[in-house]
Design a protein around this motif. Structure first.
Motif, PDB file in Angstrom:
ATOM      1  N   PHE A   1      23.981  42.973  39.946  1.00 44.74           N
ATOM      2  CA  PHE A   1      23.804  43.001  41.394  1.00 44.74           C
ATOM      3  C   PHE A   1      23.638  44.416  41.942  1.00 44.74           C
ATOM      4  O   PHE A   1      23.536  44.592  43.158  1.00 44.74           O
ATOM      5  CB  PHE A   1      25.006  42.336  42.082  1.00 44.74           C
ATOM      6  N   VAL A   2      23.620  45.413  41.101  1.00 46.15           N
ATOM      7  CA  VAL A   2      23.478  46.795  41.572  1.00 46.15           C
ATOM      8  C   VAL A   2      22.108  46.952  42.232  1.00 46.15           C
ATOM      9  O   VAL A   2      21.076  46.618  41.646  1.00 46.15           O
ATOM     10  CB  VAL A   2      23.643  47.790  40.417  1.00 46.15           C
ATOM     11  N   GLY A   3      22.119  47.448  43.470  1.00 45.60           N
ATOM     12  CA  GLY A   3      20.886  47.615  44.230  1.00 45.60           C
ATOM     13  C   GLY A   3      20.489  46.387  45.019  1.00 45.60           C
ATOM     14  O   GLY A   3      19.518  46.431  45.778  1.00 45.60           O
ATOM     15  N   GLU A   4      21.241  45.277  44.853  1.00 39.62           N
ATOM     16  CA  GLU A   4      20.936  44.042  45.563  1.00 39.62           C
ATOM     17  C   GLU A   4      21.820  43.917  46.806  1.00 39.62           C
ATOM     18  O   GLU A   4      22.884  44.531  46.891  1.00 39.62           O
ATOM     19  CB  GLU A   4      21.160  42.830  44.651  1.00 39.62           C
ATOM     20  N   PRO A   5      21.400  43.091  47.779  1.00 38.39           N
ATOM     21  CA  PRO A   5      22.228  42.895  48.973  1.00 38.39           C
ATOM     22  C   PRO A   5      23.542  42.201  48.642  1.00 38.39           C
ATOM     23  O   PRO A   5      23.624  41.400  47.704  1.00 38.39           O
ATOM     24  CB  PRO A   5      21.347  42.015  49.874  1.00 38.39           C
ATOM     25  N   VAL A   6      24.563  42.499  49.427  1.00 30.07           N
ATOM     26  CA  VAL A   6      25.871  41.868  49.236  1.00 30.07           C
ATOM     27  C   VAL A   6      25.761  40.361  49.436  1.00 30.07           C
ATOM     28  O   VAL A   6      26.456  39.578  48.774  1.00 30.07           O
ATOM     29  CB  VAL A   6      26.893  42.481  50.215  1.00 30.07           C
ATOM     30  N   ALA A   7      24.871  39.928  50.308  1.00 34.31           N
ATOM     31  CA  ALA A   7      24.719  38.499  50.573  1.00 34.31           C
ATOM     32  C   ALA A   7      24.306  37.741  49.316  1.00 34.31           C
ATOM     33  O   ALA A   7      24.749  36.603  49.092  1.00 34.31           O
ATOM     34  CB  ALA A   7      23.695  38.285  51.686  1.00 34.31           C
ATOM     35  N   ASP A   8      23.460  38.357  48.465  1.00 32.30           N
ATOM     36  CA  ASP A   8      23.053  37.687  47.223  1.00 32.30           C
ATOM     37  C   ASP A   8      24.249  37.497  46.296  1.00 32.30           C
ATOM     38  O   ASP A   8      24.398  36.448  45.656  1.00 32.30           O
ATOM     39  CB  ASP A   8      21.968  38.506  46.525  1.00 32.30           C
TER      40      ASP A   8
ATOM     41  N   ASN B   1      32.064  29.334  42.238  1.00 25.45           N
ATOM     42  CA  ASN B   1      33.478  29.202  42.610  1.00 25.45           C
ATOM     43  C   ASN B   1      34.265  30.459  42.236  1.00 25.45           C
ATOM     44  O   ASN B   1      35.336  30.394  41.628  1.00 25.45           O
ATOM     45  CB  ASN B   1      34.093  27.968  41.938  1.00 25.45           C
ATOM     46  N   MET B   2      33.710  31.625  42.612  1.00 24.10           N
ATOM     47  CA  MET B   2      34.343  32.895  42.278  1.00 24.10           C
ATOM     48  C   MET B   2      34.634  33.673  43.559  1.00 24.10           C
ATOM     49  O   MET B   2      34.012  33.451  44.599  1.00 24.10           O
ATOM     50  CB  MET B   2      33.440  33.716  41.344  1.00 24.10           C
ATOM     51  N   GLU B   3      35.597  34.590  43.462  1.00 24.01           N
ATOM     52  CA  GLU B   3      35.983  35.436  44.576  1.00 24.01           C
ATOM     53  C   GLU B   3      35.430  36.844  44.371  1.00 24.01           C
ATOM     54  O   GLU B   3      35.247  37.296  43.239  1.00 24.01           O
ATOM     55  CB  GLU B   3      37.508  35.496  44.715  1.00 24.01           C
ATOM     56  N   ILE B   4      35.180  37.535  45.504  1.00 25.95           N
ATOM     57  CA  ILE B   4      34.656  38.903  45.452  1.00 25.95           C
ATOM     58  C   ILE B   4      35.621  39.824  46.182  1.00 25.95           C
ATOM     59  O   ILE B   4      36.000  39.570  47.329  1.00 25.95           O
ATOM     60  CB  ILE B   4      33.262  38.993  46.091  1.00 25.95           C
TER      61      ILE B   4
ATOM     62  N   ILE C   1      32.094  44.329  36.122  1.00 28.72           N
ATOM     63  CA  ILE C   1      31.733  43.547  34.937  1.00 28.72           C
ATOM     64  C   ILE C   1      30.263  43.781  34.641  1.00 28.72           C
ATOM     65  O   ILE C   1      29.414  43.660  35.532  1.00 28.72           O
ATOM     66  CB  ILE C   1      32.003  42.048  35.164  1.00 28.72           C
ATOM     67  N   GLU C   2      29.956  44.114  33.405  1.00 26.41           N
ATOM     68  CA  GLU C   2      28.587  44.428  33.037  1.00 26.41           C
ATOM     69  C   GLU C   2      27.720  43.176  33.047  1.00 26.41           C
ATOM     70  O   GLU C   2      28.209  42.050  32.902  1.00 26.41           O
ATOM     71  CB  GLU C   2      28.558  45.070  31.650  1.00 26.41           C
ATOM     72  N   GLN C   3      26.434  43.417  33.190  1.00 29.16           N
ATOM     73  CA  GLN C   3      25.479  42.318  33.190  1.00 29.16           C
ATOM     74  C   GLN C   3      25.487  41.603  31.832  1.00 29.16           C
ATOM     75  O   GLN C   3      25.540  42.227  30.777  1.00 29.16           O
ATOM     76  CB  GLN C   3      24.075  42.851  33.485  1.00 29.16           C
ATOM     77  N   GLY C   4      25.450  40.258  31.862  1.00 34.01           N
ATOM     78  CA  GLY C   4      25.399  39.450  30.655  1.00 34.01           C
ATOM     79  C   GLY C   4      26.751  39.091  30.083  1.00 34.01           C
ATOM     80  O   GLY C   4      26.842  38.239  29.195  1.00 34.01           O
ATOM     81  N   LYS C   5      27.814  39.695  30.547  1.00 37.94           N
ATOM     82  CA  LYS C   5      29.141  39.391  30.032  1.00 37.94           C
ATOM     83  C   LYS C   5      29.627  38.065  30.601  1.00 37.94           C
ATOM     84  O   LYS C   5      29.364  37.737  31.754  1.00 37.94           O
ATOM     85  CB  LYS C   5      30.105  40.514  30.404  1.00 37.94           C
TER      86      LYS C   5
ATOM     87  N   ILE D   1      35.736  39.096  40.950  1.00 30.67           N
ATOM     88  CA  ILE D   1      34.968  40.254  40.493  1.00 30.67           C
ATOM     89  C   ILE D   1      35.039  41.329  41.573  1.00 30.67           C
ATOM     90  O   ILE D   1      35.114  41.036  42.765  1.00 30.67           O
ATOM     91  CB  ILE D   1      33.498  39.877  40.201  1.00 30.67           C
ATOM     92  N   ASN D   2      35.030  42.574  41.148  1.00 31.80           N
ATOM     93  CA  ASN D   2      35.133  43.718  42.054  1.00 31.80           C
ATOM     94  C   ASN D   2      33.763  44.369  42.202  1.00 31.80           C
ATOM     95  O   ASN D   2      33.134  44.741  41.208  1.00 31.80           O
ATOM     96  CB  ASN D   2      36.140  44.738  41.528  1.00 31.80           C
TER      97      ASN D   2
END
Length: 477
Positions: free
Chosen positions: A101-108, A117-120, A140-144, A152-153
């Motif tokens: 999500f790096v570089g993507e909007p927070v809304a995405d 069903n996850m919390e941010i 958390i890295e991409q693909g993990k 997730i933070n």
């Protein structure tokens, strides 16, 4: 072959149906006609003999075991696939692959988290690299693999620091495009690049810099401050496609409506017009049916109605001036050392001036009374002297004053008994000495004023230089 043919004896043949008999007969005939052929049959790998009737012949399929093993393998493979599918479905329900999500909007990121069903946990920081509400980091890295329902933070940008001071460049040395590049590089979103028409500055060049808050200097500018940088678009040129109407005898409202619609600059002036009603257009500096362009200037003259021309009252007498028609004339008289009596000294409105009903038609004409003439005030009371000197001299422009000297005389106290000069022409600035009786014991009714305002002989003797008298007091008025 012999065994096979042995089955066809007469008894068996008779028992067969007719069709079968014909078939057997036919087969025998054909076999007899054809020469015998050698037949080669592969030896069976294994045969299992089972008891049977003499009329039955049983053969064992040599591929049976192979087919059985093949079926077993298929069953095992299907079981493994089913097990893997169950594991995959379970894994899909419980876990998800982390996206970048790096570089993507927070809304995405929030949409993805809600779907799984996850919390941010969102941390916001200022950033020059990322725009506001864009994600800068994720823990958390991409693909993990991430278990659904976990947290997730993420770290998102809130844009550049608005409190950060920014050193402004010298915009007079930049073009509009260069200023736009500087604005984007420094994230100065509150700095507006504005273009405007200018008859003096070349297109694309700097014209002015304006801070919204005048109390903030350019040296104190911060990213949050509002400011405008103006650059020239060059001279604005319009096509001459507007036809000028004839506004004579039209009212001002029609002119203003036409000017507003066509964006024409109108200036007004007023003057008298004997043949045009007051309040209507009497002249226009551009002829009707002429073609002009937007933002051109035009002058309109409004009528003040019929005017009265102010004459030169130097040729009028005081009586003629006071009765002049069309004007309210006030005639005044003033002393003058150089202008003879009866001649005009001045008029308040210059000759040739045209006055309309909207003007004040009052005019003051000043005529000369010649040189001041000092009158004889003997016999008058001291208390009347201020009024008499004002009315006779000071109100008419002559600065004539007096001083009082108190003397012993037979007249009642306060009576003027002598003057140092009287009944003669004097200058515009003159002071006369007046003698006033100081006799408190005189009978007011026992003294008769001499005819011709002449002082009695006793008083004249007292006023003569040879007469000795008490000490005299002088009062300047």
């Amino acid at each position: 072959m012999s065994d096979f043919l042995s089955n066809f004896n007469k008894d068996n043949y008779d028992k067969q149906p007719k069709d079968e008999k014909e078939s057997v007969t036919s087969n025998q005939t054909s076999s007899q006609e054809q020469p015998p052929k050698e037949s080669f049959s592969p030896e069976p790998k294994s045969e299992k003999k089972v008891p049977s009737d003499s009329n039955e012949h049983i053969e064992i399929d040599p591929n049976y075991q192979r087919k059985k093993r093949k079926k077993l393998i298929i069953y095992i493979a299907l079981s493994i696939v089913a097990l893997l599918l169950i594991v995959f479905l379970y894994y899909s329900i419980r876990y998800v692959d982390m996206e970048n999500f790096v570089g993507e909007p927070v809304a995405d990121a929030r949409t993805w988290a809600n779907e799984n069903n996850m919390e941010i946990e969102l941390l916001q920081e200022h950033s020059m690299e990322y725009d506001a509400n864009q994600i800068m980091e994720q823990d958390i890295e991409q693909g993990k693999n991430v278990k659904k329902g976990s947290t997730i933070n993420l770290t998102s940008s809130i844009g550049p620091d608005p409190e950060e001071p920014i050193e402004l460049p010298d915009f007079s040395e930049l073009t509009a495009s260069e200023a736009e590049v500087w604005k984007n590089e420094n994230k100065a979103e509150n700095l507006q690049i504005v273009t405007e028409f200018s008859d003096e500055v070349e297109e694309g060049q700097f014209t002015r810099f304006v801070m919204s808050d005048e109390e903030i200097s350019k040296e104190e500018y911060k990213r949050q401050d509002n400011a405008n940088v103006y650059f020239s678009k060059g001279e604005e040129v319009f096509e001459e496609d507007i036809e000028v109407p004839d506004f004579v005898n039209k009212n001002k409202e029609e002119v203003e409506q036409w000017a507003e619609t066509n964006e024409i600059e109108i200036s007004y002036k007023e003057e008298a017009a004997n043949d045009i009603e007051a309040g209507l257009v009497s002249k226009q500096n551009i002829d009707p049916e002429s073609m002009i362009a937007k933002n051109d200037e035009m002058e309109i003259t409004m009528s003040l109605g019929k005017a009265v021309e102010v004459p030169n009252f130097a040729s009028f007498s005081m009586e003629e001036a006071a009765s002049y028609e069309g004007l309210t004339v006030t005639v005044r008289q003033r002393f003058h050392n150089n202008v003879k009596y009866g001649n005009m000294i001045a008029q308040s409105i210059e000759p040739g001036t045209e006055l309309t009903d909207q003007d004040n038609k009052s005019i003051t004409i000043t005529y000369s009374e010649g040189e001041p003439y000092l009158r004889d005030y003997r016999g008058q009371l001291e208390g009347d002297l201020p009024r008499l000197f004002y009315e006779d001299y000071q109100s008419k422009g002559a600065d004539i004053s007096y001083i009082v000297k108190y003397v012993d005389a037979s007249e009642v106290k306060g009576t003027v008994v002598g003057m140092s000069n009287f009944n003669s022409f004097v200058s515009m600035d003159y002071t006369v000495e007046i003698h006033v009786s100081n006799n408190e014991d005189a009978d007011p009714g026992s003294f008769d004023t001499p005819e011709g305002n002449e002082a009695p002989e006793e008083i004249e003797e007292e006023l003569s230089p040879e007469t000795e008298g008490p000490e005299e007091e002088q009062i300047e008025k």
